[in-house]
Design an enzyme around this catalytic site. Structure first.
Site, PDB file in Angstrom:
ATOM      1  N   GLY A   1     -36.257  22.414 -30.542  1.00  0.00           N
ATOM      2  CA  GLY A   1     -35.227  21.549 -30.147  1.00  0.00           C
ATOM      3  C   GLY A   1     -34.836  21.774 -31.638  1.00  0.00           C
ATOM      4  O   GLY A   1     -35.042  22.258 -32.767  1.00  0.00           O
TER       5      GLY A   1
ATOM      6  N   ASP B   1     -31.482   6.199 -33.136  1.00  0.00           N
ATOM      7  CA  ASP B   1     -30.857   7.478 -32.588  1.00  0.00           C
ATOM      8  C   ASP B   1     -31.159   7.954 -31.302  1.00  0.00           C
ATOM      9  O   ASP B   1     -31.853   9.004 -30.720  1.00  0.00           O
ATOM     10  CB  ASP B   1     -31.130   8.499 -33.342  1.00  0.00           C
TER      11      ASP B   1
END
Length: 513
Positions: free
Chosen positions: A160, A313
């Protein structure tokens, strides 16, 4: 012709002043990589702002349409889209802090025009990557060894890529499989200059468009980004939240390998799973979306209302799901760089605000909104921003009215017409609320993707956590044994009423259907 002399002067002197002041420092910090130095990055940003100003001044305001007309609204949407795409190009070119701010914009689902939000959402999963050779370089600089003296292998394709770093699967010499998170090479060197640049640009936009009040976004980024750039702090956050929820079997937090970690390199256990918004993975592995939604609701309600330490987040790339051997769903929480630490006073006021919303108590909404910095009749808008629902739905009862796509679209369209009022709320609200609003919107986005927005279980859990939070604080402040007994009994009674209320509500829906 279409851009005022005032606007040209502002951009001109901001560009010259900022560029000259940052060039030498930026060159040194970025090892003389010309594409990363301040003058180049500032020039890109200033040119983007100039182009956006031209689009709005010439192609929208210059057309002379009535602002209430259909033509004006359609043209405004087109201009929003064009400018959002230019802003996306800027974020991808400058990377780092710009990507982080772009992701923040993408999280403000109900507070900004949908054209900006939808365009920026690509940054959550497709942020620009750093070449593997530069990743090796950072590892070598920080761990003081060649990467392959430490690791048997490092997969060149990242698992990622985020705004400030990217994660690679790796294997130690003894066969242990880990994940190593490595900061993009020039983020540290550019961060301060980028934040200064953004501050200038926001001021420029606020001078040109008086309703544009986003200094709060700059202030929050200046406060939060240094924390996120310190991976040692991220490791501590991960251990803190793991300890808080150590008795929750279904929550998995990757353990940190401190011997292979620095402020720019974070090495952790490798945990597999599918992204929380990957409906194909969820269906293939026979995972119940309502179980995912329920567990996430419970987790975040306890973080906010009980512990006051909130993972801020929760975009889909940071939450994985996996079916465990018992057939239930595990939640894997990643990226612990950004946490909101809530003060007790804020936490109690926010809990009371939610209870007043759920009770449709307007007097309570006004009072606790005031305690959070929002005074006067604007408390209704604040309640809508907190819940992501319309005022009509709040008045009817948000735990009774299911959340449809039609309502989501209406909220977005209605909210974007209230930008000056929303800006006022964001300028005045308690600063701790800003990360909570972002977290709320990201969680709502996950629920919308999972198609679980209509669930009542989330409101039940949230109500229980709010009650626990409020009565525990009262118990803590109480000095007498009799008083503490009364508080304990009052809490038990409040929880019983919640249980009975939702049992009755579920029964009513069952009979109706």
């Amino acid at each position: 012709m279409f851009i005022s002399s005032k606007m040209r002067t502002i951009i001109k002197y901001s560009l010259i002043g900022g560029a000259l002041g940052s060039t030498a420092l930026s060159l040194q910090r970025n090892q003389y990589e010309w594409d990363s130095i301040g003058i180049v990055r500032l020039s890109r940003a200033a040119i983007t702002v100039f182009k956006c100003g031209v689009i709005y001044k010439r192609d929208l305001y210059g057309k002379g349409f009535d602002k209430k007309s259909k033509e004006y609204k359609e043209l405004k949407s087109v201009c929003h889209k064009r400018c959002a795409e230019k802003l996306l190009d800027l974020c991808c070119a400058n990377r780092g802090v710009y990507i982080k701010v772009g992701q923040h914009i993408a999280a403000l689902d109900y507070l900004l025009p949908s054209e900006y939000v939808q365009t920026m959402k690509v940054l959550h999963s497709n942020a620009p990557t750093t070449d593997i050779k530069d990743i090796y370089k950072v590892i070598k600089e920080d761990l003081k060894k060649d990467p392959f003296e430490i690791f048997e292998s490092i997969e060149p394709e990242p698992l990622g890529t985020a705004s400030l770093a990217q994660v690679h699967k790796c294997k130690l010499k003894d066969g242990t499989v880990l994940a190593v998170k490595v900061q993009h090479p020039y983020v540290q060197g550019n961060s301060r200059i980028d934040m200064k640049t953004m501050e200038y640009l926001v001021k420029i936009m606020s001078w040109i468009f008086p309703e544009f009040k986003f200094q709060w976004l700059v202030d929050e980024s200046k406060k939060n980004i240094p924390q996120e750039l310190n991976f040692a702090q991220e490791g501590k956050n991960a251990e803190k939240i793991a300890e808080m929820f150590k008795n929750v079997e279904w929550l998995k937090i990757p353990a940190v390998r401190w011997d292979l970690s620095t402020p720019r390199v974070l090495t952790m256990d490798f945990l597999e799973g599918g992204q929380v918004n990957d409906l194909k993975y969820i269906k293939e592995h026979d995972i119940d979306p309502y179980e995912i939604s329920s567990k996430l609701g419970k987790l975040y309600s306890e973080m906010i209302f009980i512990h006051g330490f909130v993972h801020s987040d929760p975009h889909p790339g940071n939450i994985l799901v996996k079916k465990n051997p018992k057939g239930a769903c595990d939640i894997i929480l990643l990226d612990h760089g950004l946490y909101a630490t809530l003060k007790d006073e804020f936490r109690i006021n926010y809990a009371n605000l939610w209870l007043s919303i759920l009770d449709r108590d307007r007097k309570g909404m006004r009072q606790f909104s005031g305690n959070l910095g929002i005074s006067g009749d604007i408390y209704g808008l604040f309640a809508c921003m907190v819940t992501g629902r319309t005022w009509d739905t709040i008045v009817k009862g948000i735990d009774k009215e299911s959340f449809s796509k039609g309502e989501k679209d209406f909220v977005q369209q209605h909210f974007t017409g209230l930008l000056p009022q929303i800006s006022t709320v964001l300028e005045n609200v308690n600063r701790q609320m800003l990360l909570i609003l972002k977290t709320n919107d990201l969680m709502r986005g996950i629920e919308h993707t999972l198609r679980t927005s209509a669930r009542m279980g989330a409101f039940k859990v949230m109500s229980q956590c709010c009650v626990h939070s409020i009565y525990r604080e009262r118990y803590r402040k109480c000095q007498s044994k009799v008083g503490k007994l009364k508080i304990t009994l009052a809490e038990i009674w409040a929880l019983l009423k919640i249980r009975l209320y939702y049992t009755f509500l579920n029964l009513s829906l069952f009979i109706r259907n």
